[in-house]
Design a protein around this motif. Structure first.
Motif, PDB file in Angstrom:
ATOM      1  N   LYS A 452       0.834  -1.208   0.000  1.00  0.00           N
ATOM      2  CA  LYS A 452       0.000   0.000   0.000  1.00  0.00           C
ATOM      3  C   LYS A 452       0.870   1.261   0.000  1.00  0.00           C
ATOM      4  O   LYS A 452       2.009   1.246   0.455  1.00  0.00           O
ATOM      5  CB  LYS A 452      -0.913   0.020   1.244  1.00  0.00           C
ATOM      6  CG  LYS A 452      -1.851  -1.175   1.360  1.00  0.00           C
ATOM      7  CD  LYS A 452      -2.910  -1.153   0.276  1.00  0.00           C
ATOM      8  CE  LYS A 452      -3.861  -2.328   0.389  1.00  0.00           C
ATOM      9  NZ  LYS A 452      -4.688  -2.288   1.604  1.00  0.00           N
ATOM     10  N   ARG A 453       0.279   2.343  -0.498  1.00  0.00           N
ATOM     11  CA  ARG A 453       0.959   3.624  -0.453  1.00  0.00           C
ATOM     12  C   ARG A 453       1.143   4.090   0.992  1.00  0.00           C
ATOM     13  O   ARG A 453       0.356   3.740   1.873  1.00  0.00           O
ATOM     14  CB  ARG A 453       0.161   4.695  -1.212  1.00  0.00           C
ATOM     15  CG  ARG A 453       0.241   4.589  -2.734  1.00  0.00           C
ATOM     16  CD  ARG A 453      -0.559   5.718  -3.381  1.00  0.00           C
ATOM     17  NE  ARG A 453      -0.465   5.669  -4.846  1.00  0.00           N
ATOM     18  CZ  ARG A 453      -1.088   6.509  -5.669  1.00  0.00           C
ATOM     19  NH1 ARG A 453      -1.862   7.477  -5.154  1.00  0.00           N
ATOM     20  NH2 ARG A 453      -0.946   6.398  -6.966  1.00  0.00           N
ATOM     21  N   LEU A 454       2.156   4.900   1.196  1.00  0.00           N
ATOM     22  CA  LEU A 454       2.341   5.530   2.497  1.00  0.00           C
ATOM     23  C   LEU A 454       1.259   6.586   2.687  1.00  0.00           C
ATOM     24  O   LEU A 454       0.797   7.188   1.709  1.00  0.00           O
ATOM     25  CB  LEU A 454       3.730   6.170   2.576  1.00  0.00           C
ATOM     26  CG  LEU A 454       4.920   5.198   2.496  1.00  0.00           C
ATOM     27  CD1 LEU A 454       6.229   5.978   2.380  1.00  0.00           C
ATOM     28  CD2 LEU A 454       4.952   4.282   3.711  1.00  0.00           C
ATOM     29  N   PRO A 455       0.860   6.856   3.933  1.00  0.00           N
ATOM     30  CA  PRO A 455      -0.280   7.768   4.186  1.00  0.00           C
ATOM     31  C   PRO A 455       0.104   9.248   4.118  1.00  0.00           C
ATOM     32  O   PRO A 455      -0.169  10.028   5.032  1.00  0.00           O
ATOM     33  CB  PRO A 455      -0.726   7.367   5.594  1.00  0.00           C
ATOM     34  CG  PRO A 455       0.516   6.881   6.253  1.00  0.00           C
ATOM     35  CD  PRO A 455       1.327   6.210   5.184  1.00  0.00           C
ATOM     36  N   TYR A 456       0.738   9.632   3.006  1.00  0.00           N
ATOM     37  CA  TYR A 456       1.151  11.018   2.795  1.00  0.00           C
ATOM     38  C   TYR A 456       0.778  11.454   1.382  1.00  0.00           C
ATOM     39  O   TYR A 456       0.683  10.622   0.466  1.00  0.00           O
ATOM     40  CB  TYR A 456       2.667  11.168   2.988  1.00  0.00           C
ATOM     41  CG  TYR A 456       3.209  10.489   4.224  1.00  0.00           C
ATOM     42  CD1 TYR A 456       2.870  10.938   5.491  1.00  0.00           C
ATOM     43  CD2 TYR A 456       4.060   9.386   4.113  1.00  0.00           C
ATOM     44  CE1 TYR A 456       3.366  10.308   6.622  1.00  0.00           C
ATOM     45  CE2 TYR A 456       4.556   8.747   5.240  1.00  0.00           C
ATOM     46  CZ  TYR A 456       4.203   9.204   6.493  1.00  0.00           C
ATOM     47  OH  TYR A 456       4.677   8.579   7.611  1.00  0.00           O
ATOM     48  N   PRO A 457       0.623  12.754   1.175  1.00  0.00           N
ATOM     49  CA  PRO A 457       0.368  13.244  -0.188  1.00  0.00           C
ATOM     50  C   PRO A 457       1.652  13.245  -1.017  1.00  0.00           C
ATOM     51  O   PRO A 457       2.735  12.931  -0.513  1.00  0.00           O
ATOM     52  CB  PRO A 457      -0.141  14.669   0.049  1.00  0.00           C
ATOM     53  CG  PRO A 457       0.447  15.070   1.359  1.00  0.00           C
ATOM     54  CD  PRO A 457       0.576  13.817   2.179  1.00  0.00           C
ATOM     55  N   SER A 458       1.544  13.593  -2.272  1.00  0.00           N
ATOM     56  CA  SER A 458       2.712  13.614  -3.158  1.00  0.00           C
ATOM     57  C   SER A 458       3.520  14.887  -2.962  1.00  0.00           C
ATOM     58  O   SER A 458       3.003  15.918  -2.508  1.00  0.00           O
ATOM     59  CB  SER A 458       2.264  13.509  -4.625  1.00  0.00           C
ATOM     60  OG  SER A 458       1.536  14.681  -4.996  1.00  0.00           O
ATOM     61  N   SER A 563      -1.342   6.807 -15.112  1.00  0.00           N
ATOM     62  CA  SER A 563      -2.436   7.373 -15.890  1.00  0.00           C
ATOM     63  C   SER A 563      -2.850   8.722 -15.309  1.00  0.00           C
ATOM     64  O   SER A 563      -2.667   8.982 -14.117  1.00  0.00           O
ATOM     65  CB  SER A 563      -3.630   6.423 -15.902  1.00  0.00           C
ATOM     66  OG  SER A 563      -4.160   6.276 -14.594  1.00  0.00           O
ATOM     67  N   GLU A 564      -3.388   9.569 -16.137  1.00  0.00           N
ATOM     68  CA  GLU A 564      -3.789  10.903 -15.694  1.00  0.00           C
ATOM     69  C   GLU A 564      -4.913  10.843 -14.657  1.00  0.00           C
ATOM     70  O   GLU A 564      -5.096  11.775 -13.875  1.00  0.00           O
ATOM     71  CB  GLU A 564      -4.226  11.744 -16.891  1.00  0.00           C
ATOM     72  CG  GLU A 564      -3.086  12.060 -17.859  1.00  0.00           C
ATOM     73  CD  GLU A 564      -3.529  12.972 -18.981  1.00  0.00           C
ATOM     74  OE1 GLU A 564      -4.733  13.345 -19.000  1.00  0.00           O
ATOM     75  OE2 GLU A 564      -2.697  13.314 -19.836  1.00  0.00           O
ATOM     76  N   SER A 565      -5.670   9.765 -14.664  1.00  0.00           N
ATOM     77  CA  SER A 565      -6.768   9.629 -13.696  1.00  0.00           C
ATOM     78  C   SER A 565      -6.281   9.215 -12.315  1.00  0.00           C
ATOM     79  O   SER A 565      -7.044   9.274 -11.340  1.00  0.00           O
ATOM     80  CB  SER A 565      -7.787   8.595 -14.196  1.00  0.00           C
ATOM     81  OG  SER A 565      -7.180   7.316 -14.307  1.00  0.00           O
ATOM     82  N   ASP A 566      -5.033   8.798 -12.203  1.00  0.00           N
ATOM     83  CA  ASP A 566      -4.485   8.370 -10.916  1.00  0.00           C
ATOM     84  C   ASP A 566      -4.103   9.600 -10.091  1.00  0.00           C
ATOM     85  O   ASP A 566      -3.294  10.424 -10.513  1.00  0.00           O
ATOM     86  CB  ASP A 566      -3.252   7.492 -11.132  1.00  0.00           C
ATOM     87  CG  ASP A 566      -2.733   6.905  -9.840  1.00  0.00           C
ATOM     88  OD1 ASP A 566      -3.251   5.861  -9.421  1.00  0.00           O
ATOM     89  OD2 ASP A 566      -1.824   7.501  -9.234  1.00  0.00           O
ATOM     90  N   ASP A 567      -4.711   9.717  -8.937  1.00  0.00           N
ATOM     91  CA  ASP A 567      -4.468  10.870  -8.064  1.00  0.00           C
ATOM     92  C   ASP A 567      -3.194  10.646  -7.262  1.00  0.00           C
ATOM     93  O   ASP A 567      -3.151   9.771  -6.398  1.00  0.00           O
ATOM     94  CB  ASP A 567      -5.654  11.069  -7.125  1.00  0.00           C
ATOM     95  CG  ASP A 567      -5.492  12.279  -6.217  1.00  0.00           C
ATOM     96  OD1 ASP A 567      -4.519  13.040  -6.390  1.00  0.00           O
ATOM     97  OD2 ASP A 567      -6.350  12.468  -5.322  1.00  0.00           O
ATOM     98  N   PRO A 568      -2.145  11.433  -7.497  1.00  0.00           N
ATOM     99  CA  PRO A 568      -0.894  11.229  -6.759  1.00  0.00           C
ATOM    100  C   PRO A 568      -1.011  11.548  -5.281  1.00  0.00           C
ATOM    101  O   PRO A 568      -0.199  11.091  -4.477  1.00  0.00           O
ATOM    102  CB  PRO A 568       0.079  12.190  -7.451  1.00  0.00           C
ATOM    103  CG  PRO A 568      -0.784  13.242  -8.061  1.00  0.00           C
ATOM    104  CD  PRO A 568      -2.047  12.544  -8.453  1.00  0.00           C
ATOM    105  N   ASN A 569      -2.041  12.340  -4.894  1.00  0.00           N
ATOM    106  CA  ASN A 569      -2.211  12.722  -3.494  1.00  0.00           C
ATOM    107  C   ASN A 569      -3.009  11.705  -2.686  1.00  0.00           C
ATOM    108  O   ASN A 569      -3.126  11.847  -1.463  1.00  0.00           O
ATOM    109  CB  ASN A 569      -2.892  14.084  -3.395  1.00  0.00           C
ATOM    110  CG  ASN A 569      -2.018  15.197  -3.946  1.00  0.00           C
ATOM    111  OD1 ASN A 569      -0.823  15.230  -3.710  1.00  0.00           O
ATOM    112  ND2 ASN A 569      -2.621  16.098  -4.712  1.00  0.00           N
ATOM    113  N   ALA A 570      -3.583  10.720  -3.356  1.00  0.00           N
ATOM    114  CA  ALA A 570      -4.348   9.694  -2.650  1.00  0.00           C
ATOM    115  C   ALA A 570      -3.369   8.808  -1.881  1.00  0.00           C
ATOM    116  O   ALA A 570      -2.598   8.068  -2.485  1.00  0.00           O
ATOM    117  CB  ALA A 570      -5.178   8.878  -3.635  1.00  0.00           C
ATOM    118  N   GLY A 571      -3.424   8.903  -0.561  1.00  0.00           N
ATOM    119  CA  GLY A 571      -2.454   8.170   0.245  1.00  0.00           C
ATOM    120  C   GLY A 571      -3.057   7.279   1.301  1.00  0.00           C
ATOM    121  O   GLY A 571      -2.328   6.769   2.146  1.00  0.00           O
TER     122      GLY A 571
END
Length: 802
Positions: A452-458, A563-571
């Motif tokens: 899983k992603r780390l719980p931080y924004p990009s 992809s452009e639809s992928d939100d980099p800030n979703a953490g």
């Protein structure tokens, strides 16, 4: 009750047909009885009339005072803002005093003293009602004012208002009861003495006369009570009966309201128990859910170290370690902590030779070393600075991420360079490493780089550090290193201090080649490799690109762009993908410019807020400035000076619902650090917090936080709980608050009156101390302090049994 009250007054006209001798004795006895009753009962009759009038007056006064106080700006008990709570408080006072009076009067069983009991009860109620109005609210407010004489700005108005109110209430009581009160006290005392004398005389008469005649007299008196011979006496009895019924009706109503409020508060439903789990005092519900861990199909990607929350959040309380003490204060805590607070020795056995931690008597001591900096963290920190001066600790590089932090000595000593490190490590065989860090007063969470992603924004961390962090960066298309790329600020640095950088063993050489290929395909520049001769290690320092030029020139799209639809800030709870996001390049795009140097960045609104509006449609920059001014005022005028908080005992602080980080920014000059939590169901303001040079994390408060028990000295919640209770159990949330808060830790809550009353009630059931309350309108402030109390009963959590 009213008829029986004056039974002996009515009985003086009764007669009976007997023999001459008996009649003479009987008449003589009656005359003596009448004389005694006239000396005691008649004043009571006068007092009853006065009591009725005074009672009505007091009732009107109490109702007026209650209505005027309901939404009054007050530094006292927050429940005072609710009319119903006021009434409940008065009802309880009435009942308590009545019960006490009944017990006292019940010690004497004569008919005459039963009469006095009723009168005395009315007098008690008469005096109790105004006292209850002050006692249910005002006495506690006075207590708060007395205990915190230094309360000033935020509560000054409420404090003055309460003092005036108390004086008026006290003055009102004196005016309404000045004469009647004194008379009642005197007569009450007289009645008690007279009653005792009467009882003795009756006993003497009973010895002189036969039992039959005595019973006959009492029977006649009772019959006379029932009949009632005079109209004036009947009228008096009816009036007294009416007064008594009014009082009883009022008491009954208040009792019902008190019972209803207690039922609504649910206080009687909270039966706290201690968690019976395998982890014991170290229980983290979402990391110790063995029921889910055992069902995992595999563990190759550290899935068993990730969050697996139970279906239902636990409401039990985590036990304290045996011998737990108040934590040692910062900065001494960086060097040593109490052994019994974190009673684990495995790290000392395994890593003691690397100066991680040692057992020294009743302490665990931390020489400041680590696997890559045996000779101390400060030397290692300066070594990195000399290797690349552009890093500029505390200026350009302010917020950093330390991966696989161990006991977090690196982050602990970075405080001396004005750097704030977010350290993390998994809850694994290196037992309690993050718990050691938190007990020392160093920011850290339990987390792992897994699936899983780390719980931080990009694009938020100025620098990322890994010193022998045991993360296989190069495998599976570099998925884990690509996650670091997501959270690293464009132009930021990755400091990798590990054996592949400087050792020539076959495994190390293979890893270095794989890393070199991966970082090149990611467009990372290898800026420098430097060797630390003192510690015998070396570090490679990479820089993330600040433009998309390199990405556009790659011959192969590997790793691919997301992809452009992928939100980099979703953490939050997002599965990792082996892809990269483009670097923001627009003038007003977040991440296209480096923040101002510390500490200027703390107060300056981020440049990219110019193009944004807040939820109310006004300028986000204006909202940012307004928020900062607000919290500076609240902290300086209330938290630091008005609530009696001993800030020397506070080190680890959490803002459970941070917006712009204004609360944390206002604490800048204190020796504290703040974990700013942005709830997942709130507006995403976490990037703004990092832009200011502060740290934070995403979290869902319907689940447990990824930290050990007893981690924080102070929790701050601004209008969080009223939102949370709409979608999850507030009891479970408060149990989580209890878990992560240290004994004698503080909880400061701003919220609406209803929610604050619930929290205050729960806190009392937890044996917490209510330290301060403030209310204005339907909003208020509550400051409570956790104690060392733990319940005796246990609750087994089956999902947490290994």
């Amino acid at each position: 009750m009213a008829v029986g009250k004056y039974s002996r007054v009515d009985g003086r006209k009764s007669s009976n047909c007997c023999s001459t001798t008996s009649l003479v004795v009987f008449v003589a006895f009656c005359l003596i009885g009448v004389w005694m009753l006239m000396s005691t009962v008649v004043p009571i009759q006068n007092q009853g009339s006065s009591s009725e009038e005074t009672m009505d007056e007091v009732n009107r006064q109490v109702i007026t005072e209650k209505n005027s106080k309901q939404f009054e700006d007050s530094s006292g008990e927050l429940s005072g803002t609710l009319a119903k709570e006021d009434e409940n408080g008065s009802g309880e006072s009435h009942l308590d005093i009545e019960n006490d009076q009944n017990v006292e009067d019940g010690s004497v069983n004569t008919t005459e003293e039963k009469q006095e009991e009723v009168v005395s009860k009315e007098g008690s109620e008469e005096k109790t009602e105004p006292e209850s109005d002050n006692g249910g609210e005002g006495n506690q407010q006075e207590k708060l004012v007395e205990e915190r004489s230094d309360e000033k700005p935020l509560i000054e108005e409420g404090k003055k208002t309460q003092e005036i109110t108390d004086q008026e209430a006290s003055s009102g009581d004196g005016e309404s009861n000045s004469e009647a009160g004194r008379t009642e006290v005197e007569e009450s005392s007289g009645r008690k003495t007279s009653g005792e004398e009467t009882s003795d005389e009756v006993k003497q008469e009973e010895e002189a006369n036969s039992q039959t005649e005595t019973e006959k007299v009492e029977k006649d008196q009772e019959e006379s009570d029932t009949s009632g011979n005079t109209e004036s006496q009947e009228t008096t009895a009816e009036n007294e009966q009416g007064t008594t019924e009014v009082v009883e009706s009022q008491n009954e109503k208040e009792t019902q309201e008190s019972s209803s409020a207690e039922h609504k508060s649910g206080h009687h439903e909270w039966k706290w128990k201690v968690c019976d789990v395998t982890a014991g005092p170290d229980y983290i519900p979402c990391l110790d859910n063995w029921g889910s861990i055992k069902k995992l199909p595999g563990r190759g990607h550290y899935e068993h170290r990730e969050r697996h929350c139970p279906d239902e959040a636990p409401t039990c309380l985590v036990p304290l370690p045996e011998g737990y003490k108040r934590p040692i204060q910062w900065p001494t805590s960086r060097e040593k902590i109490w052994y019994h607070n974190v009673p684990h020795t495995k790290l000392a056995e395994v890593k003691g030779h690397q100066n991680w931690v040692k057992v020294t008597g009743e302490y665990l001591t931390f020489p400041g070393g680590g696997t890559q900096f045996i000779n101390g963290a400060l030397h290692y920190i300066d070594f990195i600075q000399k290797s690349l001066p552009d890093i500029a600790w505390g200026k350009r590089s302010r917020v950093i991420l330390d991966v696989g932090c161990g006991v977090a000595s690196f982050g602990g000593f970075l405080f001396e360079r004005d750097v704030l490190a977010m350290s993390f490590a998994p809850k694994d065989e290196h037992e309690a490493q993050v718990q050691f860090a938190l007990e020392r007063g160093i920011p850290a969470i339990s987390a792992v780089m897994g699936t899983k992603r780390l719980p931080y924004p990009s694009c938020v961390f100025d620098l990322i550090h890994c010193a022998r962090c045991r993360v296989p960066w190069h495998i599976e298309g570099g998925k884990l290193l690509l996650e670091l790329n997501r959270v690293l600020r464009p132009g930021g640095y990755f400091v990798w201090s590990a054996t592949p950088v400087y050792q020539k063993l076959p495994e190390d050489v293979g890893i270095w080649k794989a890393m070199s290929k991966l970082t090149k395909s990611m467009c990372w520049d290898l800026v420098v490799i430097k060797k630390d001769k003192l510690n015998g290690v070396a570090a490679a320092i990479y820089r993330k690109p600040s433009t998309n030029e390199c990405y556009n020139k790659r011959s192969r799209n590997d790793p691919p762009l997301c992809s452009e639809s992928d939100d980099p800030n979703a953490g939050w709870n997002v599965t990792l993908e082996a892809c990269m996001h483009k670097v923001p390049e627009g003038v007003l795009d977040r991440g296209s410019q480096w923040p101002a140097q510390w500490p200027s960045r703390l107060q300056k609104p981020p440049y990219w807020l110019k193009s944004q509006l807040d939820v109310d449609g006004k300028s986000a920059q204006e909202d940012f400035i307004s928020d900062y001014k607000h919290w500076k005022k609240v902290v300086s005028e209330t938290y630091l000076n008005g609530m009696g908080i001993n800030w020397s005992t506070v080190r680890n602080v959490m803002d459970m619902r941070a917006v712009y980080g204004g609360f944390a920014a206002a604490l800048k000059d204190l020796k504290v650090w703040v974990m700013n939590v942005v709830p997942v169901d709130s507006r995403d303001t976490l990037p703004i917090i990092y832009e200011r040079g502060l740290i934070g994390i995403y979290h869902d408060w319907c689940e447990s936080f990824s930290t050990y028990p007893r981690s924080y000295d102070l929790l701050h919640a601004d209008h969080l709980f009223s939102v949370l209770k709409k979608r999850c159990s507030l009891v479970a949330v408060i149990a989580e608050v209890d878990r992560i808060l240290r004994p004698e830790g503080k909880l400061i809550v701003w919220d609406n009156a209803e929610t604050l009353n619930e929290i205050e009630s729960m806190a009392k059931s937890l044996q917490w101390d209510i330290r301060f309350t403030y209310s204005k309108g339907n909003e208020g402030l509550l400051y409570i302090q956790k104690t060392f109390w733990r319940p005796a009963e246990k609750e087994t959590i089956l999902s947490a049994i290994a």
